[in-house]
Scaffold this motif. Structure first.
Motif, short mmCIF file in Angstrom:
data_model
loop_
_atom_site.label_atom_id
_atom_site.label_comp_id
_atom_site.label_asym_id
_atom_site.label_seq_id
_atom_site.Cartn_x
_atom_site.Cartn_y
_atom_site.Cartn_z
N LEU A 32 0.83 -1.21 0.00
CA LEU A 32 0.00 0.00 0.00
C LEU A 32 0.86 1.25 0.00
O LEU A 32 0.54 2.24 -0.67
N ALA A 33 1.98 1.21 0.73
CA ALA A 33 2.89 2.36 0.74
C ALA A 33 3.46 2.57 -0.66
O ALA A 33 3.56 3.71 -1.15
N GLY A 34 3.81 1.47 -1.33
CA GLY A 34 4.33 1.56 -2.69
C GLY A 34 3.29 2.09 -3.66
O GLY A 34 3.60 2.86 -4.59
N VAL A 35 2.05 1.69 -3.47
CA VAL A 35 0.95 2.16 -4.32
C VAL A 35 0.76 3.66 -4.14
O VAL A 35 0.58 4.41 -5.10
N ALA A 36 0.81 4.10 -2.88
CA ALA A 36 0.65 5.53 -2.61
C ALA A 36 1.77 6.32 -3.29
O ALA A 36 1.52 7.35 -3.94
N GLN B 115 -7.35 -4.20 -5.42
CA GLN B 115 -8.64 -4.87 -5.26
C GLN B 115 -8.61 -5.57 -3.90
O GLN B 115 -7.71 -6.36 -3.62
N VAL B 116 -9.61 -5.27 -3.08
CA VAL B 116 -9.62 -5.75 -1.71
C VAL B 116 -10.88 -6.57 -1.46
O VAL B 116 -11.98 -6.17 -1.86
N TYR C 6 -15.35 -23.96 7.42
CA TYR C 6 -14.77 -22.79 6.76
C TYR C 6 -13.34 -22.61 7.22
O TYR C 6 -13.08 -22.50 8.42
N HIS C 7 -12.41 -22.59 6.28
CA HIS C 7 -11.01 -22.38 6.61
C HIS C 7 -10.49 -21.11 5.94
O HIS C 7 -10.11 -21.12 4.77
N PRO C 8 -10.50 -19.98 6.67
CA PRO C 8 -9.96 -18.76 6.10
C PRO C 8 -8.45 -18.88 5.97
O PRO C 8 -7.76 -19.07 6.97
N PHE C 9 -7.94 -18.83 4.75
CA PHE C 9 -6.49 -19.06 4.58
C PHE C 9 -5.74 -17.79 4.18
O PHE C 9 -4.52 -17.76 4.20
N GLU C 10 -6.47 -16.75 3.83
CA GLU C 10 -5.81 -15.47 3.56
C GLU C 10 -6.65 -14.36 4.19
O GLU C 10 -7.83 -14.54 4.47
N ASN C 11 -6.03 -13.22 4.40
CA ASN C 11 -6.68 -12.09 5.08
C ASN C 11 -7.03 -12.43 6.53
O ASN C 11 -7.91 -11.79 7.11
N TYR C 12 -6.39 -13.43 7.10
CA TYR C 12 -6.80 -13.83 8.45
C TYR C 12 -5.63 -14.29 9.30
O TYR C 12 -5.79 -15.09 10.23
N VAL D 241 -8.17 -6.14 6.80
CA VAL D 241 -9.09 -5.89 5.69
C VAL D 241 -9.72 -4.50 5.83
O VAL D 241 -9.86 -3.76 4.86
N ALA D 242 -10.08 -4.13 7.08
CA ALA D 242 -10.65 -2.79 7.30
C ALA D 242 -9.66 -1.73 6.84
O ALA D 242 -10.03 -0.75 6.17
N GLU D 243 -8.40 -1.94 7.18
CA GLU D 243 -7.39 -0.96 6.82
C GLU D 243 -7.16 -0.92 5.31
O GLU D 243 -7.00 0.15 4.72
N MET D 244 -7.18 -2.10 4.69
CA MET D 244 -7.05 -2.14 3.22
C MET D 244 -8.21 -1.41 2.55
O MET D 244 -8.02 -0.63 1.62
N LEU D 245 -9.43 -1.68 3.04
CA LEU D 245 -10.60 -1.05 2.43
C LEU D 245 -10.55 0.47 2.57
O LEU D 245 -11.02 1.20 1.69
N ARG D 246 -9.95 0.94 3.66
CA ARG D 246 -9.90 2.39 3.88
C ARG D 246 -8.87 3.08 2.99
O ARG D 246 -8.88 4.31 2.87
N SER D 247 -7.97 2.31 2.39
CA SER D 247 -6.97 2.95 1.52
C SER D 247 -7.66 3.74 0.42
O SER D 247 -8.61 3.26 -0.20
N PRO D 248 -7.19 4.95 0.15
CA PRO D 248 -7.82 5.73 -0.93
C PRO D 248 -7.64 5.08 -2.31
O PRO D 248 -8.30 5.48 -3.26
N TYR D 249 -6.78 4.07 -2.39
CA TYR D 249 -6.54 3.42 -3.68
C TYR D 249 -7.28 2.08 -3.78
O TYR D 249 -7.05 1.32 -4.71
N ALA D 250 -8.17 1.82 -2.83
CA ALA D 250 -8.85 0.51 -2.78
C ALA D 250 -10.18 0.54 -3.51
O ALA D 250 -10.87 1.55 -3.55
N MET D 251 -10.52 -0.60 -4.06
CA MET D 251 -11.89 -0.86 -4.52
C MET D 251 -12.24 -2.26 -4.04
O MET D 251 -11.36 -3.06 -3.74
N ALA D 252 -13.54 -2.53 -3.94
CA ALA D 252 -13.96 -3.87 -3.56
C ALA D 252 -13.73 -4.81 -4.73
O ALA D 252 -13.95 -4.45 -5.88
N GLY D 253 -13.27 -6.01 -4.41
CA GLY D 253 -13.00 -6.97 -5.48
C GLY D 253 -12.73 -8.34 -4.92
O GLY D 253 -13.05 -8.62 -3.76
#
Ligand code: ZN
Length: 568
Positions: free
Chosen positions: A282-286, A298-299, A413-419, A427-439
């Motif tokens: 995210l820092a690199g994207v900014a 895409q988050v 249910y086995h969450p294997f990523e984002n967890y 995920v909340a922090e990713m979604l808040r990024s100004p460069y994020a979209m839902a995906g």
């Protein structure tokens, strides 16, 4: 006069503006008025009283894999049940054009391995009557459907088309001529209406035969050559899925965006092997954006989760020798066998064979019972491993009881990523990024292992309404991430926002009554194939260009959806 007036709803217009109790009027497939209650004097041919309901733009889902399904299924379920009115596929380097006659099996084998869509389903379901990407778009254009669709040029198919068998091997370098040809064909596809170009650089993506995805290590020259060709069209987007193993990777994606002058988006995921890497990305994207390159992420709205169950592709007993003896039986017979005391005893004393045992030893500490509605942010203390320990029994005893519940239809249910940390704060922090979209919902893919096409619904149920393990997110914020932000990222200026002149793609949602059911297995794919789907209650009405496509979860039979050609 208006065709349709939706009155007194909580209007969330998609821009991020605070919700307003108001009216939306539609005429000729377009929105003609939006404003506070009382704005619209004219009576509509149809009037909907939306009091107590959310009125929002139709969801724009930019990350799906309906490349095959879109050729045979007018409904595009499960996404259509979840308020999606525009869907984009051709992601992650996989798709079905361009393709030389007689070589379709290569693309089927790749899609089967990468996206877990059975080859038999694809072989029977797809009528390959195209060779070029433009021909594929023409074939899509001939099919009626409920929602708008758009397609991107998949790198793997393009590479195989241009390089032949050499192209199937990711380690083979493309020649200068081959790069030029890939660029020429990409530009040609964009001119024909492709929305962009996608590639994949993750070792997670393997063909059914075990080979890595053909684009895995494609050289900088190849990717930048294709990006240069995109620049000549002044249209389209770039999409990528990568493991981001080293610093070079983000740098390469940034250069692709710079060279093409086009936006590039990639999947941003928290992985256990480097649980903080997403922050660096995210820092690199900014930094890239500050320097003028349009990078987006895409988050997801949940963990990426594998589903275990007797009906699913994976279940915890599948590597037990005793299970293997009954694995081929139809579910009811298998359940009857598994219930026999001697079979139970054997299952509870055996150990799973090979690498699966090692995988489970890690996975079961983060595997949860899937209830209705599912809890997508389960506390680590409720994992099957933790529960078994607390209950003083073996994990196999608990698994046996859980999997045989509901006549064998039960799922885990086995969450294997984002967890990685056992919650969704990242995920909340990713979604808040100004460069994020839902995906990342991956609609149409992973049909036996993952059921995440309901991501847009979880933005409302989990993030706006139900979350207890951390802060919730504002309604207008999540709607923007799934509407205006996704639409803008793909270059759609005619949708994603409720405003006069724009398309009347609209959801009327009973937010209080929105109930996401647990996934279930259907056997309705071509060739009798099965797939995990997930129903939802609470989408009262979905409109596509002012035509109602779904009412209370039922298809109206209307097919107003069209192929969106980026160039037109
Ligand atoms: Zn994908």
């Amino acid at each position: 006069m208006a065709d349709l007036v939706i009155r007194n709803g909580l209007v969330v217009d998609g821009t991020g503006a605070p919700p307003v109790v108001g009216d939306v009027a539609v005429d000729g497939g377009r929105i003609v008025a939006v404003g506070p209650a009382g704005t619209v004097d004219a009576r509509g041919d149809r009037e909907i009283d939306a009091e107590g309901h959310v009125v929002a733009p139709g969801w724009v889902d930019v990350h799906t894999h309906y490349d095959g399904q879109a050729t045979w299924d007018p409904q595009l379920t499960p996404s259509s049940w979840h308020g999606v009115t525009t869907t984009v596929f051709g992601n992650c380097s996989v798709g079905f054009a361009p393709v030389r006659p007689g070589t379709q099996d290569f693309l089927i084998n790749l899609m089967e391995g990468v996206e877990d869509i059975p080859g038999s389903v694809l072989a029977e379901g797809i009528d390959f009557r195209w060779e070029s990407f433009g021909g594929y778009l023409d074939a899509l254009d001939e099919t009626e459907r409920v929602m708008d669709i758009g397609a991107q040029v998949p790198h793997a198919a393009l590479r195989f088309y241009v390089m032949g068998e050499r192209g199937a091997d990711h380690a083979e370098a493309a020649t200068t001529d081959e790069i030029a040809e890939m660029g020429r064909l990409t530009a040609q596809a964009i001119e024909a209406g492709a929305l962009g170009f996608s590639t994949s650089r993750t070792t997670k993506h393997r063909a059914r035969d075990g080979r890595f995805t053909p684009s895995l290590t494609a050289a900088d020259a190849e990717l930048l050559g294709i990006a240069e060709a995109l620049a000549t069209t002044r249209r389209g987007v770039l999409q990528c899925n990568s493991d981001f193993g080293d610093d070079h990777e983000l740098d390469l994606l940034r250069r692709m965006a710079e060279v093409s002058g086009r936006p590039l988006s990639f999947s941003l995921i928290q992985v256990d092997s480097a649980p903080d890497r997403w922050r660096d990305l995210l820092a690199g994207v900014a930094a890239a954006n500050e320097a003028g390159a349009a990078l987006r992420v895409q988050v997801g709205s949940r963990p990426i989760g594998v589903i275990f169950g007797l009906e699913a592709t994976l279940n915890p007993f599948m590597a037990h020798p005793t299970y293997a003896k009954v694995a081929g039986l139809p579910l009811a017979e298998r359940v009857a066998e598994l219930r026999r005391p001697e079979v139970r005893d054997a299952l509870l004393t055996e150990e799973p064979g090979g690498g699966f045992g090692a995988f489970l030893a890690r996975a079961l500490g983060r595997t949860f019972e899937l209830a209705d509605p599912p809890d997508y942010e389960p506390a680590p203390s409720s994992s099957v491993a933790a529960r078994a320990e607390a209950e003083g029994r073996t994990v196999w005893e608990l698994l046996y009881d859980l999997l045989l519940a509901d006549d064998g239809h039960a799922l885990l249910y086995h969450p294997f990523e984002n967890y990685s940390g056992g919650d969704l704060e990242p995920v909340a922090e990713m979604l808040r990024s100004p460069y994020a979209m839902a995906g990342l919902g991956d609609g149409g893919a992973h049909v036996g292992t993952i059921c995440d096409a309901s991501f847009p619904t979880s933005l409302l149920t989990h993030w706006v309404r139900d979350r207890t393990r951390g802060e919730r997110l504002p309604l207008e914020f999540v709607v923007k991430r799934q509407c205006a932000d996704t639409a803008r990222a793909l270059g759609f200026s005619d949708r994603g926002v409720l405003a006069p002149g724009l398309r009347a793609d609209i959801n009327v949602v009973d937010l209080d009554g929105l109930h996401l059911h647990k996934p279930q297995m259907l056997h309705d794919l071509p060739a009798g194939g099965k797939r995990l789907v997930q129903r939802v209650d609470g989408y009262r009405h979905t409109f596509v260009t002012g035509v109602e496509t779904y009412a209370d979860g039922e298809w109206t039979g209307a097919t107003p959806g069209r192929l969106v050609r980026g160039a037109s």
